[in-house]
Design a protein around this motif. Structure first.
Motif, PDB file in Angstrom:
ATOM      1  N   VAL A  65       0.805  -1.226   0.000  1.00  0.00           N
ATOM      2  CA  VAL A  65       0.000   0.000   0.000  1.00  0.00           C
ATOM      3  C   VAL A  65       0.832   1.267   0.000  1.00  0.00           C
ATOM      4  CG1 VAL A  65      -1.956  -1.119   1.114  1.00  0.00           C
ATOM      5  CG2 VAL A  65      -0.191  -0.056   2.527  1.00  0.00           C
ATOM      6  N   LEU A  66       2.111   1.165   0.276  1.00  0.00           N
ATOM      7  CA  LEU A  66       2.973   2.344   0.318  1.00  0.00           C
ATOM      8  C   LEU A  66       4.101   2.235  -0.706  1.00  0.00           C
ATOM      9  CD1 LEU A  66       4.219   3.997   3.624  1.00  0.00           C
ATOM     10  CD2 LEU A  66       5.477   4.140   1.492  1.00  0.00           C
ATOM     11  N   THR A  67       4.922   1.200  -0.566  1.00  0.00           N
ATOM     12  CA  THR A  67       6.079   1.058  -1.456  1.00  0.00           C
ATOM     13  C   THR A  67       5.647   0.907  -2.911  1.00  0.00           C
ATOM     14  OG1 THR A  67       7.193  -0.045   0.387  1.00  0.00           O
ATOM     15  CG2 THR A  67       8.236  -0.193  -1.770  1.00  0.00           C
ATOM     16  N   SER A  68       4.515   0.234  -3.141  1.00  0.00           N
ATOM     17  CA  SER A  68       4.039   0.079  -4.525  1.00  0.00           C
ATOM     18  C   SER A  68       3.826   1.435  -5.182  1.00  0.00           C
ATOM     19  CB  SER A  68       2.733  -0.718  -4.543  1.00  0.00           C
ATOM     20  OG  SER A  68       1.684  -0.002  -3.896  1.00  0.00           O
ATOM     21  N   SER A 120       2.977  11.081  -7.215  1.00  0.00           N
ATOM     22  CA  SER A 120       1.726  11.150  -6.469  1.00  0.00           C
ATOM     23  C   SER A 120       2.052  11.425  -5.002  1.00  0.00           C
ATOM     24  CB  SER A 120       0.975   9.824  -6.593  1.00  0.00           C
ATOM     25  OG  SER A 120       1.685   8.804  -5.903  1.00  0.00           O
ATOM     26  N   ASN A 121       1.034  11.308  -4.136  1.00  0.00           N
ATOM     27  CA  ASN A 121       1.318  11.463  -2.708  1.00  0.00           C
ATOM     28  C   ASN A 121       2.131  10.303  -2.155  1.00  0.00           C
ATOM     29  OD1 ASN A 121      -1.206   9.972  -3.143  1.00  0.00           O
ATOM     30  ND2 ASN A 121      -1.316   9.843  -0.921  1.00  0.00           N
ATOM     31  N   GLY A 122       2.328   9.243  -2.935  1.00  0.00           N
ATOM     32  CA  GLY A 122       3.270   8.194  -2.567  1.00  0.00           C
ATOM     33  C   GLY A 122       2.772   7.173  -1.578  1.00  0.00           C
ATOM     34  N   CYS A 123       1.487   7.154  -1.308  1.00  0.00           N
ATOM     35  CA  CYS A 123       0.925   6.182  -0.374  1.00  0.00           C
ATOM     36  C   CYS A 123      -0.571   6.089  -0.642  1.00  0.00           C
ATOM     37  CB  CYS A 123       1.173   6.611   1.071  1.00  0.00           C
ATOM     38  SG  CYS A 123       0.570   5.441   2.313  1.00  0.00           S
ATOM     39  N   MET A 124      -1.172   4.976  -0.276  1.00  0.00           N
ATOM     40  CA  MET A 124      -2.615   4.840  -0.446  1.00  0.00           C
ATOM     41  C   MET A 124      -3.395   5.527   0.675  1.00  0.00           C
ATOM     42  SD  MET A 124      -2.996   0.956  -1.865  1.00  0.00           S
ATOM     43  CE  MET A 124      -1.967   0.364  -3.206  1.00  0.00           C
ATOM     44  N   GLY A 125      -2.699   5.991   1.735  1.00  0.00           N
ATOM     45  CA  GLY A 125      -3.374   6.667   2.829  1.00  0.00           C
ATOM     46  C   GLY A 125      -4.189   5.685   3.646  1.00  0.00           C
ATOM     47  N   THR A 161      -8.348   2.651   2.623  1.00  0.00           N
ATOM     48  CA  THR A 161      -7.419   3.621   2.061  1.00  0.00           C
ATOM     49  C   THR A 161      -8.202   4.900   1.791  1.00  0.00           C
ATOM     50  OG1 THR A 161      -7.825   2.696  -0.143  1.00  0.00           O
ATOM     51  CG2 THR A 161      -5.898   1.901   1.040  1.00  0.00           C
ATOM     52  N   ILE A 162      -7.631   6.036   2.183  1.00  0.00           N
ATOM     53  CA  ILE A 162      -8.400   7.282   2.176  1.00  0.00           C
ATOM     54  C   ILE A 162      -7.894   8.300   1.158  1.00  0.00           C
ATOM     55  CG2 ILE A 162      -9.295   7.083   4.504  1.00  0.00           C
ATOM     56  CD1 ILE A 162      -6.965   8.719   5.509  1.00  0.00           C
ATOM     57  N   VAL A 194      -7.943  12.050  -4.600  1.00  0.00           N
ATOM     58  CA  VAL A 194      -8.354  10.890  -5.402  1.00  0.00           C
ATOM     59  C   VAL A 194      -7.443   9.706  -5.086  1.00  0.00           C
ATOM     60  CG1 VAL A 194      -9.284  12.245  -7.313  1.00  0.00           C
ATOM     61  CG2 VAL A 194      -6.878  11.595  -7.332  1.00  0.00           C
ATOM     62  N   HIS A 195      -7.966   8.519  -5.341  1.00  0.00           N
ATOM     63  CA  HIS A 195      -7.129   7.325  -5.291  1.00  0.00           C
ATOM     64  C   HIS A 195      -6.291   7.283  -6.564  1.00  0.00           C
ATOM     65  CE1 HIS A 195      -8.655   5.096  -1.764  1.00  0.00           C
ATOM     66  NE2 HIS A 195      -9.735   5.824  -1.970  1.00  0.00           N
ATOM     67  N   THR A 196      -5.021   6.993  -6.421  1.00  0.00           N
ATOM     68  CA  THR A 196      -4.116   7.077  -7.557  1.00  0.00           C
ATOM     69  C   THR A 196      -3.354   5.774  -7.769  1.00  0.00           C
ATOM     70  OG1 THR A 196      -2.311   7.912  -6.172  1.00  0.00           O
ATOM     71  CG2 THR A 196      -3.758   9.544  -7.185  1.00  0.00           C
TER      72      THR A 196
END
Length: 488
Positions: free
Chosen positions: A372-375, A392-397, A411-412, A428-430
């Motif tokens: 969810v983060l490194t990907s 991107s923000n680099g994480c799924m939150g 994930t937010i 947005v989800h990225t």
């Protein structure tokens, strides 16, 4: 050698020209439709908020070798990794597969998984009335809200081993000869509770219900594949599976060739990029492109060998996650809008990871954050290598909370980077994620929390031209004593 290569390229071009473009489009959409209908069944029949409301699942169709043929527009981090899972199960079970068998696994390092909460259910497809050979596979991967481990939600920020993150399943027949192996599945999901400080899955009934929904979704895919074979014949279906993958392969080869020329690269030349995790761990990629004797002979090596060693924490990512990022980025870089993401995208590409590094960790390394983060960071590095867009923000939150009786995870969202000619997208989800957030009404109905605020963190994307993205901010208040974990 040059004459032989030209002849091979000519034969490939001739084969492509012999394909009926109308049938190619029809089969592309039919295969995607099968995956989409599988997803509809999974959404309707599942019980968990994670799958039914957030749509944290993926469905896809695979050929007899386990190669991805077509998918619904679900989660890229699932879809790029699922071929490894299907191929592992096919090799593991070999000829010990028959109609009525359904397989289950989730192990990231050993069985092509992404992280333990993502459980993959795989169904082999045979010719109706025959068990002679597996013709295709259909599969669904769903994120289960809790599979045990040291923290509710099975997303513990402090995990240092895979065993602390929940139940690890390498290979199991969830359904054997048409009979659901309910007791065996419950035993596997409860197994982490035998370890000191660990818990088994906190709501096993929900897990089993969602697994049944995945079986039902796969069965829908099997029925639709049977209908397709009845309508067109097995030979035609298999040929157009190959043609769809071949079309994707040729498209990627042309893209790599055009990028190489546009950048003024030598016939064999490299581009590279690197970026860093918050703890300073380096993710490095070198892409070596060989143009050969034209677009149809162009290939590339994606080499992550210079990435730093695996970490003690859980941001390690199995090789299947790196493959997900690569295939997703390659598809994004293609100009064709209706080309299905499939195994052909990776045919011209070799992916190299070095064992013991962040992207190829040891078998017992913690990996729950890698998915969810490194990907997301790997995706940013691949797109940076091709000079495609900003990060991107680099994480799924990630938000997780729970107690001894329940676990919640979602994930937010965050923001997407700007690129040449377009602004960044906010809230947005990225990239690797493609889920929904949980509706406030659903969250407050099913869980003991009150959502106090959810909105954009204005200015969080910094300054830039075009406009950068803006992140999100969530505030919750629990109505009972729960443990809350976040990772952004």
């Amino acid at each position: 050698r040059r004459r032989g290569s030209a002849a091979a390229a000519g034969a490939e071009e001739a084969a492509a020209a012999a394909v009926d473009p109308i049938l190619l489009s029809i089969f592309s959409h039919r295969f995607m439709s099968i995956a989409e209908q599988m997803g509809k069944v999974l959404q309707r029949t599942s019980i968990s908020v994670n799958i039914k409301e957030r749509l944290d699942f993926s469905c896809a169709v695979f050929d007899a070798t386990g190669g991805l043929v077509a998918n619904a527009p679900h989660l890229p981090v699932h879809l790029g990794a699922m071929p490894a899972a299907v191929r592992f199960q096919a090799a593991h079970w070999g000829e010990d597969l028959k109609p009525g068998d359904v397989l289950m696994s989730n192990h990231p390092q050993l069985a092509g998984g992404s992280h333990l909460p993502d459980i993959t259910v795989i169904t082999p497809v045979f010719m109706p009335g025959s068990d002679a050979e597996v013709l295709f596979y259909v599969a669904s991967r769903g994120h289960h809200a809790d599979v045990g481990g040291i923290a509710p939600g099975s997303m513990p920020p402090e995990s240092t081993t895979l065993e602390e993150e929940g139940a690890g399943i390498i290979a199991f027949k969830l359904v054997e000869d048409g009979v659901l192996q309910d007791e065996g599945a419950r035993e596997l999901l409860s197994a982490p509770g035998r370890l000191p400080g660990n818990s088994g899955a906190r709501k096993v009934d929900d897990n089993v219900s969602d697994l049944k929904a995945q079986v039902a979704a796969n069965q829908r895919g099997v029925a639709l594949m049977h209908s397709l074979m009845e309508e067109y014949g097995l030979g035609t279906v298999q040929r157009y599976m190959d043609h769809i993958q071949g079309n994707a392969e040729r498209s990627v080869r042309r893209m790599l060739h055009d990028f190489s020329l546009k950048r003024g690269m030598e016939p064999t030349d490299s581009v590279s990029a690197a970026d860093y995790m918050d703890d300073g761990t380096r993710i490095a990629l070198t892409v070596t492109i060989r143009r050969g004797n034209g677009p149809l002979e162009t290939s590339a090596i994606f080499d992550f060998s210079d990435t730093d060693p695996e970490v003690i924490g859980n941001t390690n990512a199995p090789p299947a996650v790196a493959a997900s990022a690569v295939i997703y980025c390659l598809r994004c870089l293609l100009p064709a809008s209706d080309l299905p993401l499939n195994q052909g995208c990776l045919a011209p590409v070799e992916i190299i990871t070095r064992p013991g590094t962040l992207l190829d960790p040891s078998a017992h390394a913690a990996v729950v954050g890698g998915n969810v983060l490194t990907s997301q960071r790997v995706t940013d590095v691949v797109l940076r290598t091709f000079r495609a867009c900003a990060a991107s923000n680099g994480c799924m939150g990630n938000l997780a909370f729970g107690d001894a009786t329940l676990g919640y995870y979602e994930t937010i969202a965050g923001g997407a980077g700007a690129g040449p000619g377009w602004n960044g997208a906010s809230g947005v989800h990225t990239h690797m994620t493609n889920t929904r957030i949980t509706d406030p009404e659903i969250l407050e109905t099913y869980f003991p929390v009150v959502l106090r605020a959810f909105g954009l963190r204005l200015g969080s994307g910094g300054q830039g031209k075009p406009n950068p993205n803006t992140q999100t901010r969530t505030r919750t208040r629990t109505r009972t004593r729960t443990r809350t974990r976040t990772r952004t």
